[in-house]
Design a protein around this motif. Structure first.
Motif, PDB file in Angstrom:
ATOM      1  N   GLN A 224       0.817  -1.219   0.000  1.00  0.00           N
ATOM      2  CA  GLN A 224       0.000   0.000   0.000  1.00  0.00           C
ATOM      3  C   GLN A 224       0.849   1.267   0.000  1.00  0.00           C
ATOM      4  O   GLN A 224       0.322   2.366  -0.152  1.00  0.00           O
ATOM      5  CB  GLN A 224      -0.906  -0.001   1.236  1.00  0.00           C
ATOM      6  CG  GLN A 224      -1.754  -1.265   1.377  1.00  0.00           C
ATOM      7  CD  GLN A 224      -2.494  -1.325   2.695  1.00  0.00           C
ATOM      8  OE1 GLN A 224      -2.952  -0.300   3.213  1.00  0.00           O
ATOM      9  NE2 GLN A 224      -2.619  -2.522   3.262  1.00  0.00           N
ATOM     10  N   ALA A 225       2.172   1.096   0.211  1.00  0.00           N
ATOM     11  CA  ALA A 225       3.041   2.272   0.307  1.00  0.00           C
ATOM     12  C   ALA A 225       4.061   2.341  -0.821  1.00  0.00           C
ATOM     13  O   ALA A 225       4.986   3.148  -0.775  1.00  0.00           O
ATOM     14  CB  ALA A 225       3.765   2.251   1.659  1.00  0.00           C
ATOM     15  N   MET A 226       3.884   1.542  -1.845  1.00  0.00           N
ATOM     16  CA  MET A 226       4.859   1.500  -2.930  1.00  0.00           C
ATOM     17  C   MET A 226       4.690   2.670  -3.890  1.00  0.00           C
ATOM     18  O   MET A 226       3.591   3.163  -4.105  1.00  0.00           O
ATOM     19  CB  MET A 226       4.736   0.171  -3.693  1.00  0.00           C
ATOM     20  CG  MET A 226       5.139  -1.053  -2.902  1.00  0.00           C
ATOM     21  SD  MET A 226       4.927  -2.593  -3.828  1.00  0.00           S
ATOM     22  CE  MET A 226       6.096  -2.359  -5.174  1.00  0.00           C
ATOM     23  N   HIS A 227       5.830   3.078  -4.484  1.00  0.00           N
ATOM     24  CA  HIS A 227       5.840   4.151  -5.482  1.00  0.00           C
ATOM     25  C   HIS A 227       6.430   3.581  -6.774  1.00  0.00           C
ATOM     26  O   HIS A 227       7.594   3.175  -6.803  1.00  0.00           O
ATOM     27  CB  HIS A 227       6.679   5.337  -4.995  1.00  0.00           C
ATOM     28  CG  HIS A 227       6.233   5.894  -3.681  1.00  0.00           C
ATOM     29  ND1 HIS A 227       5.207   6.816  -3.561  1.00  0.00           N
ATOM     30  CD2 HIS A 227       6.654   5.639  -2.418  1.00  0.00           C
ATOM     31  CE1 HIS A 227       5.031   7.116  -2.283  1.00  0.00           C
ATOM     32  NE2 HIS A 227       5.898   6.413  -1.568  1.00  0.00           N
ATOM     33  N   ALA A 228       5.654   3.568  -7.830  1.00  0.00           N
ATOM     34  CA  ALA A 228       6.104   2.987  -9.096  1.00  0.00           C
ATOM     35  C   ALA A 228       7.349   3.690  -9.637  1.00  0.00           C
ATOM     36  O   ALA A 228       8.188   3.070 -10.293  1.00  0.00           O
ATOM     37  CB  ALA A 228       4.976   3.056 -10.126  1.00  0.00           C
ATOM     38  N   ALA A 229       7.484   4.985  -9.316  1.00  0.00           N
ATOM     39  CA  ALA A 229       8.623   5.754  -9.838  1.00  0.00           C
ATOM     40  C   ALA A 229       9.956   5.221  -9.317  1.00  0.00           C
ATOM     41  O   ALA A 229      10.994   5.385  -9.973  1.00  0.00           O
ATOM     42  CB  ALA A 229       8.467   7.226  -9.456  1.00  0.00           C
ATOM     43  N   TYR A 230       9.963   4.603  -8.136  1.00  0.00           N
ATOM     44  CA  TYR A 230      11.206   4.093  -7.556  1.00  0.00           C
ATOM     45  C   TYR A 230      11.766   2.908  -8.340  1.00  0.00           C
ATOM     46  O   TYR A 230      12.914   2.508  -8.129  1.00  0.00           O
ATOM     47  CB  TYR A 230      10.995   3.683  -6.099  1.00  0.00           C
ATOM     48  CG  TYR A 230      10.706   4.834  -5.169  1.00  0.00           C
ATOM     49  CD1 TYR A 230      10.955   6.156  -5.540  1.00  0.00           C
ATOM     50  CD2 TYR A 230      10.175   4.617  -3.901  1.00  0.00           C
ATOM     51  CE1 TYR A 230      10.690   7.213  -4.689  1.00  0.00           C
ATOM     52  CE2 TYR A 230       9.908   5.664  -3.029  1.00  0.00           C
ATOM     53  CZ  TYR A 230      10.158   6.957  -3.432  1.00  0.00           C
ATOM     54  OH  TYR A 230       9.888   7.995  -2.572  1.00  0.00           O
ATOM     55  N   TRP A 231      10.963   2.329  -9.230  1.00  0.00           N
ATOM     56  CA  TRP A 231      11.405   1.183 -10.016  1.00  0.00           C
ATOM     57  C   TRP A 231      12.097   1.613 -11.318  1.00  0.00           C
ATOM     58  O   TRP A 231      12.562   0.765 -12.071  1.00  0.00           O
ATOM     59  CB  TRP A 231      10.200   0.303 -10.376  1.00  0.00           C
ATOM     60  CG  TRP A 231       9.786  -0.614  -9.279  1.00  0.00           C
ATOM     61  CD1 TRP A 231       9.329  -0.274  -8.045  1.00  0.00           C
ATOM     62  CD2 TRP A 231       9.800  -2.038  -9.320  1.00  0.00           C
ATOM     63  NE1 TRP A 231       9.049  -1.389  -7.323  1.00  0.00           N
ATOM     64  CE2 TRP A 231       9.321  -2.501  -8.080  1.00  0.00           C
ATOM     65  CE3 TRP A 231      10.148  -2.975 -10.289  1.00  0.00           C
ATOM     66  CZ2 TRP A 231       9.198  -3.843  -7.772  1.00  0.00           C
ATOM     67  CZ3 TRP A 231      10.024  -4.322  -9.996  1.00  0.00           C
ATOM     68  CH2 TRP A 231       9.561  -4.750  -8.749  1.00  0.00           C
ATOM     69  N   HIS A 232      12.173   2.905 -11.566  1.00  0.00           N
ATOM     70  CA  HIS A 232      12.731   3.405 -12.822  1.00  0.00           C
ATOM     71  C   HIS A 232      13.955   4.274 -12.562  1.00  0.00           C
ATOM     72  O   HIS A 232      13.943   5.099 -11.653  1.00  0.00           O
ATOM     73  CB  HIS A 232      11.668   4.202 -13.589  1.00  0.00           C
ATOM     74  CG  HIS A 232      10.432   3.415 -13.916  1.00  0.00           C
ATOM     75  ND1 HIS A 232      10.391   2.459 -14.911  1.00  0.00           N
ATOM     76  CD2 HIS A 232       9.191   3.436 -13.375  1.00  0.00           C
ATOM     77  CE1 HIS A 232       9.179   1.931 -14.969  1.00  0.00           C
ATOM     78  NE2 HIS A 232       8.432   2.510 -14.040  1.00  0.00           N
ATOM     79  N   PRO A 233      15.024   4.087 -13.361  1.00  0.00           N
ATOM     80  CA  PRO A 233      15.185   3.034 -14.370  1.00  0.00           C
ATOM     81  C   PRO A 233      15.422   1.685 -13.699  1.00  0.00           C
ATOM     82  O   PRO A 233      16.060   1.619 -12.647  1.00  0.00           O
ATOM     83  CB  PRO A 233      16.419   3.480 -15.151  1.00  0.00           C
ATOM     84  CG  PRO A 233      17.219   4.243 -14.145  1.00  0.00           C
ATOM     85  CD  PRO A 233      16.214   4.949 -13.272  1.00  0.00           C
TER      86      PRO A 233
END
Length: 515
Positions: A224-233
């Motif tokens: 519930q606290a994940m940020h998709a932006a942290y996976w890029h690149p």
């Protein structure tokens, strides 16, 4: 049991003298250890010995310093290296259901010299890893006690020798310190192992349920606290050397490889399994699959909560929990880490005592390590002696400096295990194999090469190369300490065999015809 061999067998010398399968079978029936472990308990032993420092500490370091979000790929690479080796362990353990793991397999297939080499490498893998895990446990336990209002002074929670990194130079400092917390944890686990393997297995099962449950709670709230932006690149651009890019992914895999070594502890329990030919292969492969799934799941959530560059700390899960603003969860994570590392400690110490048990019965180390208690039916003297040695190392030595060396030793031992399968298939093609490595093999010039064990060897080389390159770079940059420690360890191993093991070996006392 028949022991057919081909013409590929080596000439018998002191270094190549081997046990026959008949000898192994006789020893297996006379070891006095208690056969109580089921396939479920063996699987839990593997999970308990594997899930620990790898997920609580190394994931953060691997992501922050080398791979970024692509650390997930590193987990898969390291898992593949272990999976092919697990298949080889499965075939060997179903054929040779004896204590001693890779040491015993090498003794039957290749000879005494290879067996001693594997045994010495396994001491690096289990014994030193055990002390390193105890040091990590001490850190989490001290932090947990502090949260509960019990403050342990640094003099009783830090090792006597500490490492200080100044530029490229690594130096040792000495202070009036003793890691009493870590040493005490080792002795508690030692007492449990002396009490009995069945009792140890029951405690381990409870601990595994607790620590895996805590990790799933972390995943549940973390989603519930994940940020998709942290996976890029996903694969950060290379910054030179092994820092990010594709080289960083493989360097991270070599670090994470250390986190998987516990699954091998299952093979050391063959002499105490109810049905070793069936249950040990199941325990080895299933525990590895479970641990890989847990590692990837937790790492995926961790990277999505905190930017990967901020995870290079000793407690990355605690950093993630703080970012989630859940104080109670932070406390729960510390409890899970402390309890979970206890089961890792138990699995590693158990594995080392059983390897020493086998080496002692063969005369390569003193007989005290193979004396079985008449009532408890455990190798109690050897367990106590090893526990004391590990406790002293935990209390005094800066073991983090040799974590890469442990991975090098483990990769070498795994490579020998995979080669043993190939060698045994060619020298003993007719023996019964209840479990066989998958994927088949190819024959070149009459020599069979199994695809799975060959891939296992290849992945072990892949795991070792980045470590060796960094070792040489450190040596060139004026930091010879890791290379010196590795050299000392090798010299001690060679000297111990020629000064004691070769002359005290049971094979030396009673020569036999290896054919």
């Amino acid at each position: 049991m028949s022991d057919p061999q081909s013409s590929l067998a080596l000439p018998v010398t002191r270094l190549t003298r081997r046990k026959t399968l008949d000898q192994v079978t006789a020893e297996c029936q006379s070891h006095d250890l208690k056969r109580t472990l089921t396939a479920t308990q063996l699987t839990l032993l593997g999970v308990g010995a594997t899930i620990g420092a790898g997920i609580y500490v190394m994931t953060g370091e691997a992501a922050a310093d080398y791979a970024g979000p692509a650390v997930l790929v590193s987990f898969v690479i390291a898992a593949l290296a272990c999976l092919f080796t697990a298949f080889s362990y499965g075939e060997l353990s179903s054929t040779l259901p004896v204590a001693g793991s890779a040491y015993s397999y090498a003794y039957v297939s290749i000879g005494e010299g290879a067996a001693w080499t594997v045994g010495w490498l396994l001491l690096l893998e289990y014994g030193i890893s055990c002390a390193a895990v105890a040091s990590g446990l001490s850190g989490y336990a001290t932090s947990l006690l502090s949260d509960l209002g019990v403050h342990v002074p640094a003099a009783l929670s830090q090792s006597t020798f500490q490492t200080v990194l100044s530029g490229a130079n690594l130096t040792l400092t000495v202070g009036p310190r003793l890691d009493f917390v870590g040493g005490l944890a080792v002795m508690i686990v030692t007492a449990l192992l002396v009490r009995g393997v069945q009792e140890s297995a029951r405690v381990n099962a409870v601990i595994v349920v607790i620590k895996v449950g805590v990790l799933f709670v972390f995943v549940g709230f973390g989603l519930q606290a994940m940020h998709a932006a942290y996976w890029h690149p996903f694969i950060p651009q290379s910054e030179g050397g092994f820092r990010y890019g594709l080289p960083g992914v493989f360097r991270a895999a070599s670090i994470i490889f250390f986190a998987y070594v516990g699954f091998e502890a299952v093979s050391t329990a063959a002499a105490e399994a109810r049905n070793p030919r069936r249950d040990v292969p199941i325990g080895i492969v299933l525990s590895l699959v479970i641990c890989t799934a847990v590692y990837i799941l937790v790492a995926s959530v961790l990277i999505g909560i905190v930017p990967y560059r901020e995870l290079g700390v000793a407690d990355p899960l605690a950093i993630a929990v703080n970012a989630m603003h859940e104080p109670w969860l932070a406390l729960l994570i510390k409890v899970g880490a402390t309890v979970g590392l206890c089961s890792v400690l138990l699995g590693l110490l158990y594995g080392q005592t059983r390897i020493f048990f086998s080496m002692s019965r063969d005369g390569l180390i003193p007989a005290a390590f193979s004396r079985v208690h008449p009532t408890l039916r455990t190798p109690w003297i050897g367990t106590i002696l090893l526990g004391i040695l590990v406790a002293i190392a935990t209390a005094t030595m800066p073991l983090e400096v040799i974590s890469d060396l442990v991975s090098i030793g483990t990769a070498c031992a795994f490579g020998i295990v995979n080669f043993t399968v190939i060698w045994q298939r060619n020298t003993r093609p007719g023996i019964t194999r209840p479990f066989s490595v998958p994927l088949g093999g190819i024959t070149i010039g009459g020599f069979w090469i199994g695809i799975a064990p060959a891939l296992g060897i290849a992945f072990c080389v892949i795991m070792t190369l980045p470590l060796c390159i960094d070792l040489l770079r450190a040596l060139g940059n004026g930091n010879p300490l890791p290379a010196i420690l590795l050299g000392i360890y090798i010299v001690i191993g060679i000297a111990t065999y020629f000064a004691y093991g070769r002359s005290h070996s049971r094979m030396a006392q009673a020569p036999f015809d290896a054919d």
